[in-house]
Design an enzyme around this catalytic site. Sequence first.
Site, short mmCIF file in Angstrom:
data_model
loop_
_atom_site.label_atom_id
_atom_site.label_comp_id
_atom_site.label_asym_id
_atom_site.label_seq_id
_atom_site.Cartn_x
_atom_site.Cartn_y
_atom_site.Cartn_z
N LYS A 75 -25.78 14.87 -63.29
CA LYS A 75 -25.16 14.16 -62.16
C LYS A 75 -26.18 14.02 -61.03
CE LYS A 75 -20.96 14.41 -59.27
NZ LYS A 75 -19.78 15.25 -58.94
N SER B 2 -15.36 12.71 -59.24
CA SER B 2 -16.58 11.99 -58.92
C SER B 2 -17.66 12.04 -60.01
CB SER B 2 -17.17 12.55 -57.63
OG SER B 2 -17.63 13.87 -57.82
N SER C 288 -13.60 17.13 -59.65
CA SER C 288 -14.61 16.13 -60.02
C SER C 288 -15.30 16.34 -61.36
CB SER C 288 -15.68 16.06 -58.93
OG SER C 288 -15.22 15.32 -57.85
#
Lengths: 486, 95
Positions: free
Chosen positions: A79, A154, A178
């Site tokens: 990420k 997210s 997330s």
Amino acid sequence: MSDLTQYPIHKLQKLLSAKEITSVELTRAYLEKIDRADPKIKAYITVTPDEALKQAEKADKRIQAGEAGPLTGIPLGIKDNMCLKGVRTTCASKILENFVPPYTATVLQKLEEQGAIFLGKLNLDEFAMGSSTENSAFFPTHNPYNLDHIPGGSSGGSAAATAACLCAGSLGSDTGGSIRQPASHCGVVGMKPTYGRVSRFGLVAFASSLDQIGPITKDVTDCAIMLQAISGYDNRDSTSVDMEVPDYQASLSTDLSGMTIGLPKEYFGKGLSEEVEKGIQNAIGILEQQGAKIVEVSVPHTQYAIACYYIIAPAEASSNLARYDGVKYGFRAKDYSNLLEMYKKTRSEGFGPEVKRRIMIGTYCLSSGYYDAYYKKASQVRTLITNDFKDAFKKCDVMATPVAPTPAFKIGEKTDDPLQMYLSDIFTISTNLAGVPGLSVPCALSSSGLPIGIQFMAPHFKEERTLKAAYALEQALGNFKEWPQF
Amino acid sequence: MKITRAEVEHVADLARLHFTEDELDGFTTQLNEILSYVAQLEGVDTGDIEPSTHAIHMANAFREDEVKPSLSPKEALANAPEKEDEAFFVVPKII
């Protein structure tokens, strides 16, 4: 040989150790697939093919020398809010668009030391603020099971890349769901470990009392392998906890006799879609067949969790994001006549709407005269939520709940209504407030073929219990879905 | 508790953000929606409940104050939007 990119990490590791494949071949297979399929999925912000192939060559030497670990030679995605020295780390924000970190996050250093390969950096909602990856300043990511739908967020890039087999596994971060919510929406396994289990050094801060890094993988065994690799105390993160890390793979078993699974009644009411509820109930039936005892429990303050979270997280974010001032790193606006104007223009041009919204909420809640009414009150409610969990875990070993009220919604469906978007976090944010671990594992498909996940939560530092329950379910369900073809 | 447009402007100033007139209207509406939602916490009896500042209880994490390697000035300045002589951040004149 069949498509290697669809294999879980533990199977790839066997092929690598048996020298049936090399890490360079495997890395090339993923890079080719990224070239072919990522224009449709849009999971990657940055792909680093040269660095990846260099790492793969090194890994192959290590495997040849018989010095391989479970992640040696395995290509992963990261990420894009974790710092990797020399590789652009954007947080999907214009304000960090050209930021190249001078140091590496502890989790990535650990993976590097174990010989893992980094294919690149994955898309997210800007600064991890969002539930759909639509808040990325660059582009939205698409759900591999249906490109018109969101992948969740997210960590939407991490979940979509793992499901579309554009990496063998990935890392995400979870402040209010997330990791678990996108994992659920993309049909992969995602774990938010206990607060303090994994070092956050080098993770770009959003809400420091809630943020935690964790794995997103194809199956539960892979989750255990990756969690093992990143867990442990780090003297560079004073919130990491110095506690022994158990052998997570050893805890995987299909026999759940002796385990009590609690169903918190507050998670099975209004707002939960029929399809999701059906999937969860079916999974619970299977867990019972595997020997688990099912009991009803209660976490009475659940209804206040979203309100509590949307004060605490923005308050901490407003403070954390004060550092983006156009002076030390990141974007600086052009044309300003004084320092104050430079700050304001830089931040207004550099941050997207959701980030500004949260900075505004947080600044307001912390401002003079409002602190007690908002932040202090929310922090007290947080204690009540934590106490609810402590009480519930006196009656059960693990709690099982939905992850998201509905399967993945359509891209654009909720972007105009921030509050509606916040409300979809109802089942995931309490674990962050209480600091307990939570894991999402696929348990069903919707009528339109979208994945549905079930969440397991356990007391602090009892990740192995969630892994055990999830593994038993996964094994009993077998291959009820296929990886999307690209 | 209703937040006024003037308050939104004040908060924006505190947060070092600038909004256009249209944006200010939009934010005033959205912030009011969000704040009226979170206002439900007023109904929770929190009496003497100790506020949680962290997810798990932790005492201060002390360490020895030792000199250790750190970033060189060059590395620390590498991402600066404006710098001088690999030694200083450049900012607009303050005084």
